[in-house]
Motif scaffolding. Structure first.
Motif, PDB file in Angstrom:
ATOM      1  N   THR A 237     -32.660 -22.752 -23.151  1.00 18.40           N
ATOM      2  CA  THR A 237     -32.038 -24.155 -22.207  1.00 18.40           C
ATOM      3  C   THR A 237     -30.349 -24.634 -22.653  1.00 18.40           C
ATOM      4  N   ARG A 238     -30.454 -25.165 -21.541  1.00 16.54           N
ATOM      5  CA  ARG A 238     -28.902 -25.485 -21.785  1.00 16.54           C
ATOM      6  C   ARG A 238     -28.792 -27.009 -23.081  1.00 16.54           C
ATOM      7  N   ASP A 239     -29.986 -27.383 -23.491  1.00 14.86           N
ATOM      8  CA  ASP A 239     -30.169 -28.393 -24.202  1.00 14.86           C
ATOM      9  C   ASP A 239     -30.766 -27.701 -25.840  1.00 14.86           C
ATOM     10  N   GLN A 240     -31.114 -26.447 -25.531  1.00 15.36           N
ATOM     11  CA  GLN A 240     -31.003 -25.760 -26.822  1.00 15.36           C
ATOM     12  C   GLN A 240     -30.313 -25.243 -27.275  1.00 15.36           C
ATOM     13  N   LEU A 241     -28.935 -24.748 -26.132  1.00 14.36           N
ATOM     14  CA  LEU A 241     -27.053 -24.619 -26.871  1.00 14.36           C
ATOM     15  C   LEU A 241     -26.612 -25.715 -27.032  1.00 14.36           C
ATOM     16  N   GLU A 242     -25.775 -24.973 -27.593  1.00 20.27           N
ATOM     17  CA  GLU A 242     -24.364 -26.542 -28.367  1.00 20.27           C
ATOM     18  C   GLU A 242     -23.356 -25.427 -29.226  1.00 20.27           C
ATOM     19  N   VAL A 243     -22.054 -25.712 -28.212  1.00 21.82           N
ATOM     20  CA  VAL A 243     -20.776 -25.491 -28.854  1.00 21.82           C
ATOM     21  C   VAL A 243     -19.527 -26.719 -29.020  1.00 21.82           C
ATOM     22  N   THR A 244     -18.643 -26.067 -29.960  1.00 19.72           N
ATOM     23  CA  THR A 244     -18.567 -26.585 -30.545  1.00 19.72           C
ATOM     24  C   THR A 244     -16.702 -25.934 -30.861  1.00 19.72           C
ATOM     25  N   VAL A 245     -16.322 -26.890 -31.359  1.00 21.33           N
ATOM     26  CA  VAL A 245     -14.787 -25.990 -31.887  1.00 21.33           C
ATOM     27  C   VAL A 245     -14.429 -27.300 -33.337  1.00 21.33           C
ATOM     28  N   GLU A 246     -15.124 -26.453 -34.429  1.00 21.00           N
ATOM     29  CA  GLU A 246     -14.883 -26.790 -35.765  1.00 21.00           C
ATOM     30  C   GLU A 246     -14.042 -26.399 -36.360  1.00 21.00           C
ATOM     31  N   GLU A 247     -13.105 -26.869 -36.693  1.00 20.19           N
ATOM     32  CA  GLU A 247     -11.726 -27.281 -37.636  1.00 20.19           C
ATOM     33  C   GLU A 247     -10.835 -25.468 -37.782  1.00 20.19           C
ATOM     34  N   GLY A 248     -11.171 -25.104 -36.652  1.00 16.63           N
ATOM     35  CA  GLY A 248     -10.514 -23.635 -35.964  1.00 16.63           C
ATOM     36  C   GLY A 248     -11.037 -22.697 -35.529  1.00 16.63           C
ATOM     37  N   GLN A 249     -12.634 -23.021 -35.581  1.00 15.02           N
ATOM     38  CA  GLN A 249     -13.220 -22.369 -34.870  1.00 15.02           C
ATOM     39  C   GLN A 249     -14.188 -23.039 -33.539  1.00 15.02           C
ATOM     40  N   LEU A 250     -14.436 -21.388 -32.902  1.00 17.43           N
ATOM     41  CA  LEU A 250     -15.152 -21.781 -31.813  1.00 17.43           C
ATOM     42  C   LEU A 250     -16.863 -21.842 -31.857  1.00 17.43           C
ATOM     43  N   VAL A 251     -18.077 -22.616 -32.363  1.00 12.12           N
ATOM     44  CA  VAL A 251     -18.904 -22.102 -32.715  1.00 12.12           C
ATOM     45  C   VAL A 251     -20.401 -22.600 -31.600  1.00 12.12           C
ATOM     46  N   ILE A 252     -21.155 -21.267 -31.081  1.00  8.09           N
ATOM     47  CA  ILE A 252     -21.441 -21.293 -30.455  1.00  8.09           C
ATOM     48  C   ILE A 252     -22.903 -21.047 -31.366  1.00  8.09           C
ATOM     49  N   ARG A 253     -24.316 -22.415 -31.069  1.00 12.25           N
ATOM     50  CA  ARG A 253     -25.400 -22.366 -31.649  1.00 12.25           C
ATOM     51  C   ARG A 253     -26.721 -21.746 -30.800  1.00 12.25           C
ATOM     52  N   GLY A 254     -27.678 -21.901 -31.044  1.00 17.75           N
ATOM     53  CA  GLY A 254     -28.565 -21.917 -30.159  1.00 17.75           C
ATOM     54  C   GLY A 254     -29.564 -21.982 -31.153  1.00 17.75           C
ATOM     55  N   ARG A 255     -31.058 -23.222 -30.810  1.00 22.73           N
ATOM     56  CA  ARG A 255     -31.764 -23.236 -31.328  1.00 22.73           C
ATOM     57  C   ARG A 255     -33.236 -23.342 -30.311  1.00 22.73           C
ATOM     58  N   GLN A 256     -34.450 -22.466 -30.714  1.00 19.03           N
ATOM     59  CA  GLN A 256     -35.653 -22.484 -30.343  1.00 19.03           C
ATOM     60  C   GLN A 256     -36.813 -23.228 -30.779  1.00 19.03           C
TER      61      GLN A 256
END
Length: 142
Positions: free
Chosen positions: A61-80
Motif C-alpha cells: 500500500t502507499r503507507d508501506q512505501l517510502e521514497v526519499t532522497v538521501e545524500e545524493g541517492q534516491l532510496v525506495i523502501r517497502g515494509r510489510q
C-alpha cells in the motif's frame, strides 16, 4: 595489490566524488527484488529531460512505501508486516521488505511519485544547466 584509480588523469580535477560513486554502485546488492524499469520520457517543448523509474510493488500500500532522497541517492523502501490474525492453509506470498537505491547525478531532482495498479513510478528531472562563461581577472603580483 593496491587498486589503481580509474580517474587519475591530471586533467580531471575534482572528480574524486565520481570515483567514490562508482565504487558505491559496484558494491550495491543485486537481489533483483522488486523488479524495475527505467525509461527516458521524450521532451515536450521546453520541458526538462525526464527519467521514470517504475517498480513492481504488488501487494504494497502507499503507507508501506517510502521514497526519499538521501545524500545524493534516491532510496525506495517497502515494509510489510505479517498479519497475525490470518490462518493460512498455503502461504506462497510472503510479507517482504526491500530497499532499492539509485545514485543520482548532480542536478537530478525527484519530480513526482505515484502508485497505480501495483506499480510505483518515480519521475526524475534534470533541468538544463545554465550555459555561462565567467571571465577570471588575472592579478599582477609584484
Amino acid at each position: 595489490m593496491s587498486r589503481m584509480p580509474s580517474l587519475n588523469s591530471p586533467f580531471l580535477l575534482g572528480f574524486d566524488e565520481i570515483e567514490r560513486a562508482l565504487e558505491r554502485v559496484t558494491r550495491a546488492p543485486t537481489d533483483g527484488y522488486p523488479p524495475y524499469n527505467i525509461e527516458r520520457i521524450a521532451k515536450a517543448g521546453n520541458q526538462a529531460e525526464t527519467l521514470r523509474i517504475t517498480l513492481a510493488v504488488a501487494g504494497f500500500t502507499r503507507d508501506q512505501l517510502e521514497v526519499t532522497v538521501e545524500e545524493g541517492q534516491l532510496v525506495i523502501r517497502g515494509r510489510q508486516q505479517d498479519d497475525k490474525e490470518r490462518l493460512y492453509l498455503h502461504r506462497g506470498i510472503a510479507a517482504r521488505q526491500f530497499q532499492r537505491v539509485f545514485l543520482l547525478a548532480d542536478g537530478m531532482q525527484v519530480f513526482a511519485a505515484d502508485l497505480t495498479n501495483g506499480l510505483l513510478s518515480v519521475d526524475l528531472i534534470r533541468p538544463e544547466p545554465e550555459k555561462a562563461v565567467k571571465k577570471i581577472d588575472i592579478v599582477l603580483k609584484e
